[in-house]
Motif scaffolding. Structure first.
Motif, mmCIF file in Angstrom:
data_model
loop_
_atom_site.group_PDB
_atom_site.id
_atom_site.type_symbol
_atom_site.label_atom_id
_atom_site.label_comp_id
_atom_site.label_asym_id
_atom_site.label_seq_id
_atom_site.Cartn_x
_atom_site.Cartn_y
_atom_site.Cartn_z
ATOM 1 N N LYS A 80 55.001 -72.942 10.814
ATOM 2 C CA LYS A 80 54.454 -73.211 9.610
ATOM 3 C C LYS A 80 54.460 -73.559 8.801
ATOM 4 O O LYS A 80 53.702 -74.415 8.291
ATOM 5 C CB LYS A 80 54.278 -71.226 9.136
ATOM 6 N N GLU A 81 55.573 -73.918 7.918
ATOM 7 C CA GLU A 81 55.966 -74.001 6.858
ATOM 8 C C GLU A 81 55.898 -75.965 7.451
ATOM 9 O O GLU A 81 55.050 -76.976 6.439
ATOM 10 C CB GLU A 81 57.549 -74.597 6.975
ATOM 11 N N ALA A 82 56.329 -76.731 8.912
ATOM 12 C CA ALA A 82 56.197 -77.558 9.072
ATOM 13 C C ALA A 82 54.313 -77.929 9.538
ATOM 14 O O ALA A 82 53.995 -79.407 9.246
ATOM 15 C CB ALA A 82 56.696 -77.575 10.599
ATOM 16 N N SER A 86 52.858 -80.806 7.235
ATOM 17 C CA SER A 86 52.232 -82.209 7.455
ATOM 18 C C SER A 86 50.470 -82.108 7.003
ATOM 19 O O SER A 86 50.276 -83.274 7.528
ATOM 20 C CB SER A 86 52.142 -81.616 9.482
ATOM 21 N N SER A 87 50.024 -81.307 7.464
ATOM 22 C CA SER A 87 47.985 -81.121 7.006
ATOM 23 C C SER A 87 48.201 -81.968 5.608
ATOM 24 O O SER A 87 47.280 -82.463 5.390
ATOM 25 C CB SER A 87 48.211 -79.456 7.484
ATOM 26 N N ALA A 88 48.950 -81.428 4.737
ATOM 27 C CA ALA A 88 49.350 -81.893 3.476
ATOM 28 C C ALA A 88 48.836 -83.220 3.190
ATOM 29 O O ALA A 88 48.581 -83.823 2.488
ATOM 30 C CB ALA A 88 50.135 -80.968 2.494
ATOM 31 N N GLU A 90 48.323 -85.303 6.041
ATOM 32 C CA GLU A 90 47.192 -85.660 6.686
ATOM 33 C C GLU A 90 45.639 -86.219 5.549
ATOM 34 O O GLU A 90 45.255 -86.771 5.553
ATOM 35 C CB GLU A 90 46.869 -84.769 7.558
ATOM 36 N N PHE A 91 45.760 -84.886 4.657
ATOM 37 C CA PHE A 91 44.453 -84.534 4.109
ATOM 38 C C PHE A 91 45.128 -85.323 2.241
ATOM 39 O O PHE A 91 44.605 -85.261 1.547
ATOM 40 C CB PHE A 91 44.227 -83.343 3.426
ATOM 41 N N GLY A 92 46.385 -86.142 2.197
ATOM 42 C CA GLY A 92 47.115 -86.627 0.639
ATOM 43 C C GLY A 92 46.840 -85.399 -0.286
ATOM 44 O O GLY A 92 46.918 -85.897 -1.469
ATOM 45 N N SER A 93 47.394 -83.977 -0.290
ATOM 46 C CA SER A 93 47.237 -83.513 -1.027
ATOM 47 C C SER A 93 48.726 -83.546 -1.345
ATOM 48 O O SER A 93 49.950 -83.737 -0.957
ATOM 49 C CB SER A 93 47.337 -82.228 -0.798
#
Length: 93
Positions: A80-82, A86-88, A90-93
């Motif tokens: 879940k942490e990975a 990864s999504s952070a 991807e979306f530049g957060s």
């Protein structure tokens, strides 16, 4: 009436064995049944009586999948942490 159309449809009168001869579901089912009957017959009387009572208890709604190895402690949290990292990215957060 069905026999009349079997030849036209290419359906053989002889049953076809699917898979390895002797390992089809019917053969395996009869072997398993035979082994189970032999195993029950080999039990002492008091255990034989208990083995012949059907267990109609329903499966629990929430049950764990059988695995060959024990679960890895904290694995799900790491996945879940990975995914979160990864999504952070991807979306530049």
């Amino acid at each position: 009436m069905l026999k009349k159309y079997k030849g036209k449809l290419g359906i053989s009168e002889k049953p076809n064995i699917i898979g390895t001869p002797g390992l089809d579901l019917v053969s395996l089912g009869s072997r398993v049944h035979t082994v189970a009957v032999e195993a029950i017959e080999a039990l002492p009387g008091h255990l034989k009586a208990a083995a012949l009572v059907p267990d109609l208890t329903p499966f629990p709604v929430k049950r764990f999948m059988a695995t060959l190895t024990p679960p890895i402690e904290g694995y799900l949290d790491r996945v879940k942490e990975a995914a979160r990292k990864s999504s952070a990215k991807e979306f530049g957060s």
